[in-house]
Scaffold this motif. Structure first.
Motif, PDB file in Angstrom:
ATOM      1  N   PRO A  92       0.846  -1.200   0.000  1.00 59.97           N
ATOM      2  CA  PRO A  92       0.000   0.000   0.000  1.00 59.97           C
ATOM      3  C   PRO A  92       0.881   1.249   0.000  1.00 59.97           C
ATOM      4  CG  PRO A  92      -0.760  -1.583   1.638  1.00 59.97           C
ATOM      5  CD  PRO A  92       0.565  -2.085   1.158  1.00 59.97           C
ATOM      6  N   ALA A  93       0.563   2.205  -0.865  1.00 58.83           N
ATOM      7  CA  ALA A  93       1.346   3.436  -0.949  1.00 58.83           C
ATOM      8  C   ALA A  93       0.892   4.425   0.115  1.00 58.83           C
ATOM      9  CB  ALA A  93       1.216   4.050  -2.338  1.00 58.83           C
ATOM     10  N   GLY A  94       1.841   5.232   0.593  1.00 65.87           N
ATOM     11  CA  GLY A  94       1.543   6.303   1.538  1.00 65.87           C
ATOM     12  C   GLY A  94       2.105   7.609   1.021  1.00 65.87           C
ATOM     13  N   PRO A  95       1.946   8.694   1.768  1.00 68.51           N
ATOM     14  CA  PRO A  95       2.469   9.990   1.328  1.00 68.51           C
ATOM     15  C   PRO A  95       3.982   9.983   1.122  1.00 68.51           C
ATOM     16  CG  PRO A  95       0.903  10.272   3.133  1.00 68.51           C
ATOM     17  CD  PRO A  95       1.167   8.798   3.016  1.00 68.51           C
ATOM     18  N   TRP A  96       4.670   9.039   1.761  1.00 68.19           N
ATOM     19  CA  TRP A  96       6.127   8.951   1.702  1.00 68.19           C
ATOM     20  C   TRP A  96       6.647   8.057   0.574  1.00 68.19           C
ATOM     21  CZ3 TRP A  96       2.910   7.328   5.621  1.00 68.19           C
ATOM     22  CH2 TRP A  96       2.620   5.973   5.637  1.00 68.19           C
ATOM     23  N   THR A  97       5.772   7.345  -0.135  1.00 70.65           N
ATOM     24  CA  THR A  97       6.220   6.306  -1.066  1.00 70.65           C
ATOM     25  C   THR A  97       7.037   6.876  -2.222  1.00 70.65           C
ATOM     26  OG1 THR A  97       4.309   4.959  -0.468  1.00 70.65           O
ATOM     27  CG2 THR A  97       5.483   4.353  -2.470  1.00 70.65           C
ATOM     28  N   ASP A  98       6.667   8.034  -2.753  1.00 67.18           N
ATOM     29  CA  ASP A  98       7.454   8.626  -3.834  1.00 67.18           C
ATOM     30  C   ASP A  98       8.879   8.923  -3.373  1.00 67.18           C
ATOM     31  OD1 ASP A  98       5.341   8.496  -5.604  1.00 67.18           O
ATOM     32  OD2 ASP A  98       4.766  10.603  -5.351  1.00 67.18           O
ATOM     33  N   SER A  99       9.024   9.389  -2.135  1.00 70.52           N
ATOM     34  CA  SER A  99      10.360   9.683  -1.601  1.00 70.52           C
ATOM     35  C   SER A  99      11.160   8.400  -1.434  1.00 70.52           C
ATOM     36  CB  SER A  99      10.235  10.409  -0.260  1.00 70.52           C
ATOM     37  OG  SER A  99       9.531  11.622  -0.404  1.00 70.52           O
ATOM     38  N   VAL A 100      10.506   7.342  -0.959  1.00 66.65           N
ATOM     39  CA  VAL A 100      11.188   6.055  -0.800  1.00 66.65           C
ATOM     40  C   VAL A 100      11.640   5.525  -2.161  1.00 66.65           C
ATOM     41  CG1 VAL A 100      10.877   3.630  -0.137  1.00 66.65           C
ATOM     42  CG2 VAL A 100      10.019   5.462   1.347  1.00 66.65           C
ATOM     43  N   GLY A 126       7.654   1.222  -9.747  1.00 63.65           N
ATOM     44  CA  GLY A 126       6.507   2.070 -10.024  1.00 63.65           C
ATOM     45  C   GLY A 126       5.260   1.701  -9.240  1.00 63.65           C
ATOM     46  N   ARG A 127       4.085   1.856  -9.852  1.00 67.03           N
ATOM     47  CA  ARG A 127       2.792   1.588  -9.221  1.00 67.03           C
ATOM     48  C   ARG A 127       2.006   0.601 -10.076  1.00 67.03           C
ATOM     49  NH1 ARG A 127       5.333   4.081  -6.282  1.00 67.03           N
ATOM     50  NH2 ARG A 127       4.880   6.016  -5.172  1.00 67.03           N
ATOM     51  N   ASP A 128       1.092  -0.098  -9.439  1.00 72.73           N
ATOM     52  CA  ASP A 128       0.211  -0.981 -10.202  1.00 72.73           C
ATOM     53  C   ASP A 128      -1.141  -0.307 -10.404  1.00 72.73           C
ATOM     54  OD1 ASP A 128      -1.208  -1.238  -7.826  1.00 72.73           O
ATOM     55  OD2 ASP A 128      -0.686  -3.338  -7.496  1.00 72.73           O
ATOM     56  N   GLN A 148      -3.791  -0.590  -8.889  1.00 74.11           N
ATOM     57  CA  GLN A 148      -4.475  -0.222  -7.648  1.00 74.11           C
ATOM     58  C   GLN A 148      -3.750   0.901  -6.911  1.00 74.11           C
ATOM     59  OE1 GLN A 148      -5.614  -3.637  -5.187  1.00 74.11           O
ATOM     60  NE2 GLN A 148      -5.350  -4.998  -6.951  1.00 74.11           N
ATOM     61  N   GLY A 149      -2.701   1.430  -7.548  1.00 76.75           N
ATOM     62  CA  GLY A 149      -1.948   2.504  -6.918  1.00 76.75           C
ATOM     63  C   GLY A 149      -0.945   2.033  -5.885  1.00 76.75           C
ATOM     64  N   ARG A 150      -0.714   0.728  -5.811  1.00 76.50           N
ATOM     65  CA  ARG A 150       0.231   0.196  -4.831  1.00 76.50           C
ATOM     66  C   ARG A 150       1.669   0.363  -5.314  1.00 76.50           C
ATOM     67  NH1 ARG A 150      -2.349  -5.736  -3.957  1.00 76.50           N
ATOM     68  NH2 ARG A 150      -2.081  -5.655  -6.241  1.00 76.50           N
ATOM     69  N   GLN A 151       2.575   0.494  -4.371  1.00 77.85           N
ATOM     70  CA  GLN A 151       3.999   0.498  -4.697  1.00 77.85           C
ATOM     71  C   GLN A 151       4.394  -0.891  -5.201  1.00 77.85           C
ATOM     72  OE1 GLN A 151       6.680   0.558  -1.349  1.00 77.85           O
ATOM     73  NE2 GLN A 151       8.208   1.790  -2.433  1.00 77.85           N
ATOM     74  N   VAL A 152       5.159  -0.928  -6.279  1.00 75.65           N
ATOM     75  CA  VAL A 152       5.640  -2.189  -6.829  1.00 75.65           C
ATOM     76  C   VAL A 152       7.157  -2.236  -6.676  1.00 75.65           C
ATOM     77  CG1 VAL A 152       5.699  -3.710  -8.839  1.00 75.65           C
ATOM     78  CG2 VAL A 152       3.761  -2.149  -8.517  1.00 75.65           C
ATOM     79  N   LEU A 153       7.639  -3.319  -6.078  1.00 78.63           N
ATOM     80  CA  LEU A 153       9.070  -3.526  -5.855  1.00 78.63           C
ATOM     81  C   LEU A 153       9.450  -4.894  -6.390  1.00 78.63           C
ATOM     82  CD1 LEU A 153       8.953  -2.457  -2.124  1.00 78.63           C
ATOM     83  CD2 LEU A 153      10.059  -1.104  -3.913  1.00 78.63           C
ATOM     84  N   GLU A 154      10.709  -5.057  -6.730  1.00 72.37           N
ATOM     85  CA  GLU A 154      11.140  -6.394  -7.125  1.00 72.37           C
ATOM     86  C   GLU A 154      11.028  -7.340  -5.934  1.00 72.37           C
ATOM     87  OE1 GLU A 154      15.213  -7.570  -7.702  1.00 72.37           O
ATOM     88  OE2 GLU A 154      15.966  -5.747  -6.739  1.00 72.37           O
ATOM     89  N   TYR A 155      10.624  -8.564  -6.182  1.00 66.03           N
ATOM     90  CA  TYR A 155      10.615  -9.588  -5.150  1.00 66.03           C
ATOM     91  C   TYR A 155      12.017 -10.167  -5.040  1.00 66.03           C
ATOM     92  CZ  TYR A 155       9.902 -14.034  -2.795  1.00 66.03           C
ATOM     93  OH  TYR A 155      10.004 -15.095  -1.934  1.00 66.03           O
ATOM     94  N   VAL A 156      12.576 -10.158  -3.844  1.00 68.34           N
ATOM     95  CA  VAL A 156      13.918 -10.676  -3.600  1.00 68.34           C
ATOM     96  C   VAL A 156      13.788 -12.088  -3.034  1.00 68.34           C
ATOM     97  CG1 VAL A 156      16.093 -10.356  -2.377  1.00 68.34           C
ATOM     98  CG2 VAL A 156      14.796  -8.353  -3.170  1.00 68.34           C
ATOM     99  N   PRO A 157      14.129 -13.110  -3.812  1.00 66.77           N
ATOM    100  CA  PRO A 157      14.018 -14.478  -3.298  1.00 66.77           C
ATOM    101  C   PRO A 157      15.072 -14.743  -2.236  1.00 66.77           C
ATOM    102  CG  PRO A 157      15.115 -14.476  -5.422  1.00 66.77           C
ATOM    103  CD  PRO A 157      14.662 -13.062  -5.189  1.00 66.77           C
ATOM    104  N   GLY A 158      14.731 -15.595  -1.303  1.00 69.52           N
ATOM    105  CA  GLY A 158      15.667 -15.934  -0.241  1.00 69.52           C
ATOM    106  C   GLY A 158      14.946 -16.202   1.055  1.00 69.52           C
TER     107      GLY A 158
END
Length: 246
Positions: free
Chosen positions: A25-33, A53-55, A57-67
């Motif tokens: 879920p994106a917040g006001p800080w997500t663009d800065s992150v 970027g965003r999907d 639904q407006g959620r933050q999208v990050l690479e999934y790091v396996p491990g």
């Protein structure tokens, strides 16, 4: 869209895996992150997920790091403590050159001692993934915000080295030394870190106590689970400052 999968562990509500990505879920800080994460990768720091970027639904999208998540706090061997300390130093070196975007907003959960660079603020076992071929990767950047090297180092050292009231002081001091040696902290700065440890732990206790009194989540829940731990830890760290100077 690929099916959403809950992530293991005590993750933030609403965070899921979708294929080879993580959605938050994106917040006001997500663009800065996201700007921070882009900077880190441009600077050659690979121990963080890439922002994508965003999907829809407006959620933050990050690479999934396996491990796999690392072991519990206080069970890392000295060699691993030194390696993670070195990773934190590399992170601070990379963020020192970061210029936040105009109007940057941060999710500053606890006010730090001072602001000299953007820090992660939650370098702890539950946010470190050991990824094959990549080593330790630091996840969950939502609490990234301005702070100081010593403030960030004090929390990371206590969490990673397992400095807690039920551990013999000499053993804690040796584990702390391994982490700080890996970080490469100057001898002249070690007395300041020794006094910062208890202060930083007490700031966490105060956050949870305030969250409990105001019934703010997730702090009220964490207070019930860990409030006594953070108070005992702060008192333990304050009582043995001389041992932490070594």
């Amino acid at each position: 869209m690929t099916d959403e999968e809950p992530l293991p562990g005590n993750v933030t509500s609403g965070v899921v895996r979708v294929g080879d990505t993580v959605r938050r879920p994106a917040g006001p800080w997500t663009d800065s992150v996201d700007a921070l994460l882009r900077h880190l990768h441009a600077a050659g720091f690979e121990a963080a997920p890439r922002p994508l970027g965003r999907d829809g639904q407006g959620r933050q999208v990050l690479e999934y790091v396996p491990g796999e998540l690392g072991p519990e706090s206080g069970t890392y061997p000295p060699a691993e403590l030194r390696a993670i300390g070195r990773m934190l130093a590399e992170l601070h070196e990379a963020t020192a050159g970061f210029v936040p975007p105009p109007g940057a907003v941060w999710n500053q959960v606890i006010r730090p001692d001072r602001e000299e660079l953007v820090c992660h603020h939650d370098v702890a076992p539950w946010n470190l993934v050991r990824s094959p071929g990549r080593g330790w990767v630091l996840i969950d950047w939502d609490s990234a915000a301005p702070g100081s090297r010593l403030w960030d180092l004090a929390y990371a050292a206590q969490s990673m080295a397992g400095l807690r009231a039920d551990r013999p002081v000499a053993e804690s001091a040796a584990r702390l030394r391994a982490f700080v040696d890996g970080y490469g902290l100057d001898e002249a700065d070690r007395p300041a870190l020794a006094t910062m440890l208890g202060r930083r732990a007490r700031a966490m206790y105060d956050l949870l106590r305030d969250g409990h009194e105001r019934q703010r989540q997730p702090w009220a829940r964490i207070w019930r689970e860990d409030g006594p731990y953070w108070l005992a830890t702060a008192e333990y760290l304050d009582a043995h400052v001389d041992a932490w100077r070594g």
